[in-house]
Design an enzyme around this catalytic site. Sequence first.
Site, PDB file in Angstrom:
ATOM      1  N   GLY A 239      -4.101   6.491  -3.298  1.00  0.00           N
ATOM      2  CA  GLY A 239      -3.996   7.667  -4.163  1.00  0.00           C
ATOM      3  C   GLY A 239      -5.257   8.507  -4.071  1.00  0.00           C
ATOM      4  N   SER A 240      -5.572   9.190  -5.163  1.00  0.00           N
ATOM      5  CA  SER A 240      -6.697  10.123  -5.132  1.00  0.00           C
ATOM      6  C   SER A 240      -8.032   9.370  -5.118  1.00  0.00           C
ATOM      7  CB  SER A 240      -6.655  11.015  -6.376  1.00  0.00           C
ATOM      8  OG  SER A 240      -6.932  10.237  -7.516  1.00  0.00           O
ATOM      9  N   GLY A 244      -9.231   5.969  -7.095  1.00  0.00           N
ATOM     10  CA  GLY A 244      -9.806   4.850  -6.345  1.00  0.00           C
ATOM     11  C   GLY A 244     -11.178   4.463  -6.859  1.00  0.00           C
ATOM     12  N   GLU A 261      -7.100   3.207  -0.092  1.00  0.00           N
ATOM     13  CA  GLU A 261      -6.608   4.250   0.818  1.00  0.00           C
ATOM     14  C   GLU A 261      -6.592   5.533   0.009  1.00  0.00           C
ATOM     15  OE1 GLU A 261      -6.186   3.754   3.827  1.00  0.00           O
ATOM     16  OE2 GLU A 261      -5.809   1.607   3.989  1.00  0.00           O
ATOM     17  N   CYS A 295      -1.460  11.708   3.103  1.00  0.00           N
ATOM     18  CA  CYS A 295      -2.923  11.614   3.121  1.00  0.00           C
ATOM     19  C   CYS A 295      -3.442  11.889   4.530  1.00  0.00           C
ATOM     20  CB  CYS A 295      -3.420  10.294   2.561  1.00  0.00           C
ATOM     21  SG  CYS A 295      -2.647   8.892   3.291  1.00  0.00           S
TER      22      CYS A 295
HETATM   23  C1  UN1 Z   1       0.011   8.260   3.374  1.00  0.00           C
HETATM   24  O1  UN1 Z   1       0.105   9.483   3.464  1.00  0.00           O
HETATM   25  O2  UN1 Z   1      -0.346   7.733   2.292  1.00  0.00           O
HETATM   26  O3  UN1 Z   1       0.239   8.001   9.325  1.00  0.00           O
HETATM   27  C2  UN1 Z   1       0.367   7.310   4.458  1.00  0.00           C
HETATM   28  C3  UN1 Z   1       1.088   8.491   8.561  1.00  0.00           C
HETATM   29  C4  UN1 Z   1       2.043   7.553   7.875  1.00  0.00           C
HETATM   30  C5  UN1 Z   1       1.426   6.976   6.653  1.00  0.00           C
HETATM   31  C6  UN1 Z   1       0.835   7.970   5.714  1.00  0.00           C
HETATM   32  N1  UN1 Z   1       2.392   6.504   8.794  1.00  0.00           N
HETATM   33  O4  UN1 Z   1       1.200   9.692   8.378  1.00  0.00           O
END
Ligand code: UN1
Length: 507
Positions: A239-240, A244, A261, A295
């Site tokens: 998340g953000s 985190g 992440e 992300c």
């Molecule tokens: C995410 O955006 O939290 O590499 C994960 C990617 C995907 C996973 C993204 N396999 O864009």
Amino acid sequence: MELLRQTGVESSSHASFVDGRWHAGRGSAWSSASPIDGQPLGEVAGLDPSQFSVAVESATAAFHEWRLVPAPVRGELVRRIGDELRAAKPLLAELVTIESGKILQEGLGEVQEMIDICDFAVGLSRQLYGLTMPSERAGHRLMEQWHPLGPVGVISAFNFPVAVWSWNAMLAVVCGNPVLWKPSEKTPLSAVAAMAVAQRAVSAFDSAPPGLLQLVLGDRSIGQTMAENHAIPLVSATGSTAMGKSVSQTVAARLGRSLLELGGNNAAIVMPSADLDLAARAILFSAVGTCGQRCTSMRRLLVHEDVSDSLLAKLRAAWQRIPIGNPLEAGTLVGPLIDRAAFEAMERALDEAADSGGEIEGGRRKTDGVPAGGHYVQPALVRIDPAAAVLQRETFAPILYWMTFRDLDEAIAIQNGVPQGLSSSIFTLNAREAERFLSPAGSDCGLANVNIGTSGAEIGGAFGGEKETGGGRESGSDAWRNYMRRATNTINYSAHLPLAQGIRFEL
Ligand code: UN1
């Protein structure tokens, strides 16, 4: 929604899965709405603290049993979960699309990512290798073993409402650990459905304890409680960066482990030798796919000044033709933003970009040809100065900021000059440039790609990033080690007691 009907957990029991059964939460309630048209999808209620305690006790009991089940048998359960996911793929993907707004192709891709990690984890269940080292002492053996760690807490975000859980859960389960999953409040029903599908395999598996896979719905207080709880040795949070930091500080205060992440602020560098048609297609997918809400989405484009006119002409042409609309309809490439707050954040970022001299193309709300009640936008292309402050933060929306540079070192410095470090790409046909970008003096991100975009990673590699992205690695490679504890063993099979380092200690 069809999948929820099939699972029999629709209506008032839309709820948490604790200790082997569905529970209606006694905590605060909210409703999930579809970003497609704003229509409510269902009411859910979070767990209250006493219900959460039951889940933690059940996970602890499950751990005591599951850690003793041989790892390849644990892998067999994950193989069966993968089979259930294969069978449920079209319906689960549709629900993910309805609740998160990503297009159906990407919903299908997300469920495929779950199936892929199941396959990976099954193979891994026979490969949880420890090393054997030569001992310096005669008649001694030195080795390490990887043991199950304990209950794992997983906090996941709306943009990958089911896949991120499975990256964590499938590895955790083969590693011998139960999982407590707190999904995003924006996508609870996808989580309910994914859990129901997984439970088809778990409930039919004799050695699987009831607390092995649990779903603990709730607001951020559940995440906080998870972070505080000593019975949960690892909390994996996606998340953000703000979330985190809060989770990891709480976990660190009790010397627990966290796997983070967090935000990305991903850039691509385009060199003069690049195949510009290929680059344009890759940039389009990474910048506007998932409506800019991965992300890994591409947020910054650094183009060499010799090719900026030709690349930008291609991108402008593409941006004008993007089919925006209902993500359930075939042909749509960009669906809605998740909610009003996301739309407002996009507007704020564009206002700030304009104030710092940015030239904005697109970025306006789209109302024609899209369902009423959703927040649809035209993806934006923004020419901007590399020093603009707005470039330092991640805005979860389809805004691609672009700027020009003269040489690769300058481009790498711009790329690395942000607080986040998740993903990055270079487009070049020049081997020296590509290798320099991948070298210690190149990209400082956890993911660094050549001639593909920043998003769309496969599950086989370790996934995650540096700096404010949080440093965690999930999914493939040796990310499984996060979910285990290492024991180093020295075994003396001789009749003597030599001491290490040659120390003499005799009476
Ligand atoms: C995410 O955006 O939290 O590499 C994960 C990617 C995907 C996973 C993204 N396999 O864009």
